[in-house]
Design a protein around this motif. Structure first.
Motif, mmCIF file in Angstrom:
data_model
loop_
_atom_site.group_PDB
_atom_site.id
_atom_site.type_symbol
_atom_site.label_atom_id
_atom_site.label_comp_id
_atom_site.label_asym_id
_atom_site.label_seq_id
_atom_site.Cartn_x
_atom_site.Cartn_y
_atom_site.Cartn_z
ATOM 1 N N GLN A 1 0.353 -6.093 -69.824
ATOM 2 C CA GLN A 1 -0.773 -5.271 -69.368
ATOM 3 C C GLN A 1 -2.083 -5.949 -69.745
ATOM 4 O OE1 GLN A 1 -0.538 -1.103 -70.401
ATOM 5 N NE2 GLN A 1 -2.762 -0.868 -70.327
ATOM 6 N N PHE A 2 -2.981 -6.065 -68.768
ATOM 7 C CA PHE A 2 -4.274 -6.699 -68.981
ATOM 8 C C PHE A 2 -5.403 -5.679 -68.893
ATOM 9 C CE2 PHE A 2 -1.664 -10.230 -67.559
ATOM 10 C CZ PHE A 2 -2.136 -11.313 -68.286
ATOM 11 N N GLU A 3 -6.389 -5.824 -69.751
ATOM 12 C CA GLU A 3 -7.653 -5.101 -69.639
ATOM 13 C C GLU A 3 -8.777 -6.113 -69.709
ATOM 14 O OE1 GLU A 3 -8.083 -1.983 -72.476
ATOM 15 O OE2 GLU A 3 -6.317 -0.869 -71.764
ATOM 16 N N LYS A 4 -9.578 -6.171 -68.626
ATOM 17 C CA LYS A 4 -10.667 -7.134 -68.510
ATOM 18 C C LYS A 4 -10.175 -8.564 -68.721
ATOM 19 C CE LYS A 4 -14.273 -3.865 -69.870
ATOM 20 N NZ LYS A 4 -15.389 -3.580 -70.802
ATOM 21 N N GLY A 5 -8.990 -8.840 -68.180
ATOM 22 C CA GLY A 5 -8.434 -10.180 -68.243
ATOM 23 C C GLY A 5 -7.778 -10.536 -69.548
ATOM 24 N N PRO B 1 -4.770 -9.796 -72.358
ATOM 25 C CA PRO B 1 -3.503 -9.084 -72.555
ATOM 26 C C PRO B 1 -3.613 -8.113 -73.716
ATOM 27 C CG PRO B 1 -3.346 -11.345 -73.384
ATOM 28 C CD PRO B 1 -4.660 -11.243 -72.674
ATOM 29 N N VAL B 2 -3.309 -6.854 -73.455
ATOM 30 C CA VAL B 2 -3.432 -5.829 -74.496
ATOM 31 C C VAL B 2 -2.089 -5.208 -74.864
ATOM 32 C CG1 VAL B 2 -5.821 -5.269 -73.937
ATOM 33 C CG2 VAL B 2 -3.959 -4.058 -72.762
ATOM 34 N N LYS B 3 -1.066 -5.456 -74.036
ATOM 35 C CA LYS B 3 0.259 -4.931 -74.374
ATOM 36 C C LYS B 3 1.340 -5.774 -73.719
ATOM 37 C CE LYS B 3 1.917 -0.909 -72.817
ATOM 38 N NZ LYS B 3 2.162 0.552 -72.707
ATOM 39 N N VAL B 4 2.354 -6.079 -74.505
ATOM 40 C CA VAL B 4 3.529 -6.788 -74.007
ATOM 41 C C VAL B 4 4.742 -5.918 -74.283
ATOM 42 C CG1 VAL B 4 5.054 -8.768 -74.363
ATOM 43 C CG2 VAL B 4 2.575 -9.107 -74.279
ATOM 44 N N SER B 5 5.544 -5.693 -73.246
ATOM 45 C CA SER B 5 6.743 -4.864 -73.381
ATOM 46 C C SER B 5 7.956 -5.653 -72.914
ATOM 47 C CB SER B 5 6.619 -3.584 -72.549
ATOM 48 O OG SER B 5 5.434 -2.883 -72.869
ATOM 49 N N SER B 6 9.031 -5.585 -73.698
ATOM 50 C CA SER B 6 10.269 -6.267 -73.305
ATOM 51 C C SER B 6 11.430 -5.733 -74.115
ATOM 52 C CB SER B 6 10.137 -7.780 -73.528
ATOM 53 O OG SER B 6 11.315 -8.452 -73.112
ATOM 54 N N GLU B 7 12.483 -5.359 -73.410
ATOM 55 C CA GLU B 7 13.738 -4.921 -74.022
ATOM 56 C C GLU B 7 13.523 -3.836 -75.083
ATOM 57 O OE1 GLU B 7 15.746 -8.492 -75.323
ATOM 58 O OE2 GLU B 7 16.445 -8.898 -73.280
ATOM 59 N N GLY B 8 12.712 -2.842 -74.726
ATOM 60 C CA GLY B 8 12.500 -1.697 -75.594
ATOM 61 C C GLY B 8 11.490 -1.908 -76.703
#
Length: 345
Positions: A182-186, A188-195
C-alpha cells in the motif's frame, strides 16, 4: 595508516543495514590502531531519506568529531573516491581527502587487490576477501554490489556462491508468494503477505528484503560507465526490496497517472500516487497481479470496456482521426510530388 604514516585515526561506520558483527568491527579497528570507533545506526534514516525518495522517482549515502583529514578506501578508477573528494569540498577546504590510490608511493607498492590481500595476511589484518573470491562488495539495505575477480570478464557468468542478498532462483520455493503493498504519496506504508503486516518503514523494508531473498528476486548484472570518462566496469547487484518496490510503484503510476504527465515525470520529476499493488514472487520473477486506488481514478472500467458505449460515441473518433491525420496527409502529398519529379510515378 597509524603505524606507517603517523596519523591519529578515528574510524566511522554508518550502519545502513550491512550484515556485520559489530563487536568484530570494533576489535578490528582497535587492532589496526584506530584511537576511536564510531558506529551509528542510520538504517531508518537511510530508508526514509534515501531509499523511499528513490522509489518515488523510480530510480535503479555525517560528520563525527572534527577531523582534519578524511580517508575512504576506494579504488581511484571508480566513483567512490571521486565522490568523497568532491563532497568534502563542502567543508570549505577545512577537511582534506587522503586518497591512497592517487599517491604514487601507495599504488606503486600495491598495484592491485592481490597485493593488498598479501599485505593484510602479513600484518594479520582480518578481511573477508580471498584470492579465490576477491570481490569488491558494498552491502547495505538497498543492495549488495560485486566487482573484481572473474566479474572483470563480462562474458563470464557470476558464480552462484557470490550472491549474499538473494537465494538461487533455480532452487527457490516451488510455491509462489503473494505480497500486497500500500502506497501513500508514493511511499510504501504497509506490506501484507501470508497473514503478516508490516507498517513501520524500516520493518517493512527488512521484511521485503527477506521475502525477496527467499524467492531470488532482484539480481542484476550490467556493464556500466564509471565516473572517469571512457572507463566501463561490470557490476553485479542483488536488490530484493528495491526491485519489488520499484515495480509496484511504476505499476501504480500506470493506473493513476495521465500518459503525457507521466512523460514529464520521466524527465526527472517525482509523482506520489496513492493505492495498492498486489505482486506474485516466484523463482526470480516479480509479477503484478492487480492494482487499485480509491483516491485517484483516471481509470474507468466502464469507459474502457469493449461491451459498453457509455460516455463514448464511436463517431467522435472521426474528428480525432481527421485532425491528427493533417500532418500525415501533407507529408504523403510531399512524397508523391518528389516521386513524380524523379520519374518514379
Amino acid at each position: 595508516m597509524p603505524q606507517e604514516q603517523g596519523y591519529t585515526v578515528v574510524a566511522f561506520l554508518a550502519d545502513v543495514g550491512q550484515e556485520e558483527d559489530w563487536s568484530q568491527v570494533r576489535s578490528k579497528a582497535e587492532k589496526l590502531g584506530a584511537s576511536k570507533m564510531e558506529i551509528v545506526d542510520l538504517r531508518k534514516e537511510f530508508v526514509e531519506t534515501m531509499l523511499f525518495p528513490a522509489i518515488q522517482c523510480n530510480a535503479q549515502v555525517s560528520r563525527c568529531g572534527k577531523p582534519d583529514d578524511c580517508s575512504r578506501e576506494a579504488n581511484d578508477g571508480g566513483a567512490d573516491s571521486t565522490k568523497v573528494a568532491i563532497y568534502l569540498a563542502l567543508s570549505g577546504g577545512k577537511i582534506s581527502c587522503l586518497a591512497p590510490w592517487r599517491d604514487p608511493e601507495f599504488f606503486q607498492r600495491f598495484q592491485g587487490r592481490n597485493d593488498l590481500l598479501a599485505y593484510a595476511k602479513k600484518m594479520g589484518i582480518p578481511v573477508t576477501q580471498t584470492t579465490a573470491k576477491p570481490y569488491s562488495m558494498d552491502d547495505n539495505l538497498a543492495h549488495c554490489s560485486y566487482e573484481s575477480g572473474q566479474l572483470e570478464d563480462p562474458s563470464r557468468p557470476p558464480p552462484n556462491d557470490m550472491w549474499t542478498r538473494t537465494d538461487d532462483p533455480m532452487t527457490a520455493p516451488s510455491t509462489p508468494q503473494f505480497v500486497t503493498i500500500q502506497f501513500e504519496k508514493g511511499i510504501p506504508v504497509k506490506v501484507s503477505s501470508e497473514g503478516k503486516e508490516y507498517t513501520e518503514s524500516l520493518e517493512l523494508f527488512i521484511a521485503l528484503n527477506a521475502i525477496g531473498k527467499t524467492h531470488g528476486i532482484g539480481r542484476i548484472d550490467i556493464v556500466e560507465n564509471r565516473s572517469l570518462g571512457g572507463l566501463k566496469s561490470r557490476g553485479c547487484y542483488d536488490s530484493p526490496a528495491m526491485t519489488i518496490l520499484r515495480l509496484a510503484h511504476l505499476d501504480l503510476e500506470g493506473l493513476v497517472l495521465d500518459g503525457r504527465v507521466r512523460s514529464l515525470r520521466d524527465q526527472g520529476y517525482t509523482f506520489r500516487p496513492n493505492g495498492e499493488v498486489k505482486l506474485r514472487l516466484y523463482r526470480g520473477n516479480c509479477d503484478v497481479f492487480g492494482r487499485s486506488s480509491e483516491t485517484e481514478n483516471l481509470y474507468s472500467e466502464e469507459q474502457s470496456s469493449m461491451d459498453s458505449l457509455v460516455d463514448f460515441s464511436p463517431v467522435d473518433t472521426t474528428g480525432f482521426i481527421n485532425i491528427n491525420a493533417i500532418r500525415l496527409k501533407k507529408y504523403g502529398l510531399q512524397n508523391l510530388e518528389e516521386s513524380k519529379s524523379r520519374g518514379e510515378l
